[in-house]
Write a protein that holds these residues in place. Structure first.
Motif, PDB file in Angstrom:
ATOM      1  N   GLU A   1       0.442  -1.495   0.099  1.00  0.00           N
ATOM      2  CA  GLU A   1       0.173   0.067   0.176  1.00  0.00           C
ATOM      3  C   GLU A   1       0.317   1.418  -0.244  1.00  0.00           C
ATOM      4  N   THR A   2       2.011   1.521   0.411  1.00  0.00           N
ATOM      5  CA  THR A   2       2.796   2.615   0.946  1.00  0.00           C
ATOM      6  C   THR A   2       4.214   2.332  -0.323  1.00  0.00           C
ATOM      7  N   GLY A   3       4.915   1.232  -0.487  1.00  0.00           N
ATOM      8  CA  GLY A   3       5.123   1.249  -1.302  1.00  0.00           C
ATOM      9  C   GLY A   3       6.831   1.501  -0.725  1.00  0.00           C
ATOM     10  N   MET A   4       7.138   1.013   0.434  1.00  0.00           N
ATOM     11  CA  MET A   4       7.657   1.665   1.419  1.00  0.00           C
ATOM     12  C   MET A   4       8.350   0.107   2.078  1.00  0.00           C
ATOM     13  N   THR A   5       9.340  -0.381   2.666  1.00  0.00           N
ATOM     14  CA  THR A   5       9.782  -1.614   3.774  1.00  0.00           C
ATOM     15  C   THR A   5       9.662  -0.331   4.508  1.00  0.00           C
TER      16      THR A   5
END
Length: 255
Positions: free
Chosen positions: A184-188
């Protein structure tokens, strides 16, 4: 799974569907339909698109038939989800019972975790009121059989299984949330903490939370994030089994 819980399955229709006591035959000129085919398509949709995307209309589209054709075989979404869950249980391996009780419980835990990893929608679909289908009953019977000889009462054996599966589900849900957040955030998690670290250094006074700082730093370095799903599952499983071993030992000493 609020929407699915509101749409309560009719017990008679749900059980008839789960046990396939009566199934209509396809009346269309198109591809033959069956409950099994509808359920497999529904599982594929839930696996790839999520449970919210699963509707009777979406299933019909995937099958190339009208929505009403699907309703001919499955009375509603609640009943469909129930059969999907039971069908997924049927995928689980049931190897011969071998090894000591701890080895057997570990295998059961890992097999259930693998099931949730294949079908994460089950984490939302399952409730404390189980679907009483043939695959669930076979799963329950097999898992009880793996630990029925460890010297506990029947009620305690059931509680042991419930405890282990509860840990599995909790760990699987936490791991699934990590995956969902990354998508959803495109971030680990690691990237998220890196982006917030400068702000934390700005707002937190040095030495204000020494224990949290020390432990949090150690955990972050270990996991490369604030939370390590695999570590949490393994650590928790071993501690659950440690606790069960105490009860098993106490019962053996009192015999």
């Amino acid at each position: 799974m609020a929407s699915e819980r509101k749409a309560t399955a009719d017990p008679a229709r749900s059980l008839a569907l789960l046990w396939r006591t009566r199934e209509p035959t396809s009346r269309s000129a198109g591809p033959a339909l069956s409950v099994d085919r509808i359920v497999r398509v529904a599982i594929d949709i839930a696996d790839t698109e999520g449970l919210d995307a699963l509707t009777m209309r979406r299933v019909g589209e995937a099958l190339g038939v009208g929505t009403m054709s699907v309703y001919t075989y499955v009375p509603g979404k609640a009943e469909l989800v129930a059969v999907m869950i039971d069908t997924a249980y049927g995928e689980m391996p049931r190897p011969a019972v071998e090894g000591d009780w701890r080895t057997r419980l570990e295998r059961i835990a890992r097999d259930n975790l693998a099931l949730y990893q294949r079908h994460p929608w089950m984490l939302r679909a399952e409730t404390t009121r189980p679907v009483l289908g043939p695959h669930l009953m076979a799963k329950y019977d097999y898992e009880l059989g793996a630990i029925v000889d460890i010297g506990l009462t029947d009620v305690e054996v059931d509680a042991v299984l419930t405890l282990v599966l509860g840990h599995v589900k909790s760990a699987a849900r936490a791991a699934s949330e990590v995956v969902d957040l990354e998508r959803e955030t495109g971030m680990t998690d690691g990237q998220w903490w890196q982006s917030h670290a400068p702000w934390l250094e700005t707002f937190l006074k040095p030495g204000a939370y020494p224990i949290a700082s020390r432990v949090g730093t150690a955990a972050g370095q270990q996991h490369g994030a604030a939370y390590g799903p695999e570590y949490a599952f393994e650590f928790g499983l071993q501690r659950v089994l440690d606790g069960i071993s105490v009860v098993v030992a106490e019962r053996a000493a009192n015999r």
